[in-house]
Design a protein around this motif. Structure first.
Motif, PDB file in Angstrom:
ATOM      1  N   SER A  10       0.926  -1.181  -0.060  1.00 39.81           N
ATOM      2  CA  SER A  10       0.078   0.038   0.009  1.00 39.81           C
ATOM      3  C   SER A  10       0.688   1.254  -0.169  1.00 39.81           C
ATOM      4  O   SER A  10       2.055   1.324   0.333  1.00 39.81           O
ATOM      5  CB  SER A  10      -0.950   0.051   1.351  1.00 39.81           C
ATOM      6  N   SER A  12       0.380   5.831   0.135  1.00 33.28           N
ATOM      7  CA  SER A  12      -0.548   7.163   0.015  1.00 33.28           C
ATOM      8  C   SER A  12       0.277   8.276  -0.017  1.00 33.28           C
ATOM      9  O   SER A  12       1.567   8.314   0.236  1.00 33.28           O
ATOM     10  CB  SER A  12      -1.428   7.035   1.280  1.00 33.28           C
ATOM     11  N   THR A  20      -5.674  13.285   1.290  1.00 37.64           N
ATOM     12  CA  THR A  20      -4.928  11.922   1.152  1.00 37.64           C
ATOM     13  C   THR A  20      -5.429  11.230  -0.039  1.00 37.64           C
ATOM     14  O   THR A  20      -6.612  11.106  -0.332  1.00 37.64           O
ATOM     15  CB  THR A  20      -4.920  11.473   2.478  1.00 37.64           C
ATOM     16  N   ARG A  21      -4.597  10.692  -1.043  1.00 36.34           N
ATOM     17  CA  ARG A  21      -4.739   9.636  -1.732  1.00 36.34           C
ATOM     18  C   ARG A  21      -4.193   8.340  -2.033  1.00 36.34           C
ATOM     19  O   ARG A  21      -2.869   8.520  -1.233  1.00 36.34           O
ATOM     20  CB  ARG A  21      -4.419  10.429  -3.253  1.00 36.34           C
ATOM     21  N   SER A  22      -4.709   7.524  -2.014  1.00 33.67           N
ATOM     22  CA  SER A  22      -3.868   6.061  -1.725  1.00 33.67           C
ATOM     23  C   SER A  22      -4.244   4.985  -2.760  1.00 33.67           C
ATOM     24  O   SER A  22      -5.051   5.185  -3.841  1.00 33.67           O
ATOM     25  CB  SER A  22      -4.045   5.580  -0.255  1.00 33.67           C
ATOM     26  N   LEU A  74       0.819   4.527  -7.521  1.00 36.88           N
ATOM     27  CA  LEU A  74       0.945   6.019  -6.898  1.00 36.88           C
ATOM     28  C   LEU A  74       1.940   6.657  -7.578  1.00 36.88           C
ATOM     29  O   LEU A  74       3.337   6.363  -7.471  1.00 36.88           O
ATOM     30  CB  LEU A  74       1.102   5.752  -5.525  1.00 36.88           C
TER      31      LEU A  74
END
Length: 152
Positions: A10, A12, A20-22, A74
């Motif tokens: 994961s 972010s 916050t983007r993840s 990401l």
């Protein structure tokens, strides 16, 4: 173009202390645009990234790509990848592309990668960002279009 790629369980990004983007499993990619880069380098790097076989198959061999696993990216703009540390102790950022050029190529890269079927979540160009990454492996790879037989 230069990219530092981390296989992630994961990752972010928190932008300017707010949003916050993840992503879930996939890659955290720190992307630097250097002087002389253009769309051919962006396409070359995105194609390489999408097909890079660094995810484990059923026999625990690194044999699967983002496309095979449905992993996400990401994508974080990182001008400091255009650093030259040959002289002295203070990094020089003379190799980094001008902000307007870098922003345009960063967005082009994100759109092109997305067009390859890879879900892309981006940081924000020029923002203050915090980027926690749960590195898987750890697997960290550096790609540089100049060393990939780039188009320059």
């Amino acid at each position: 173009m230069r990219a530092v790629i981390q296989r992630a369980l994961s990752a972010s990004v928190t932008i300017n202390g707010g949003e916050t983007r993840s992503i879930g499993p996939g890659l955290a990619v720190f992307l630097g645009v250097v002087k002389g880069d253009a769309q051919p380098e962006a396409r070359q790097l995105a194609d390489k990234l999408a097909g890079l076989r660094i995810f484990s198959d059923s026999e625990d061999k690194m044999n699967l790509s983002l496309s095979d696993t449905g992993g996400q990216v990401l994508l974080i703009p990182n001008f400091t990848l255009g650093t030259d540390c040959k002289k002295g102790r203070r990094p020089s950022f003379d190799l980094a592309a001008p902000p307007a050029v870098a922003r345009e190529l960063f967005l082009y890269f994100a759109d092109y990668l997305s067009g390859l079927g890879v879900p892309v979540v981006t940081g924000e160009f020029g923002a203050d960002m915090r980027v926690p990454v749960e590195n898987d492996g750890p697997v960290t790879i550096i790609l540089d279009t100049e060393k990939l037989g780039g188009t320059k």
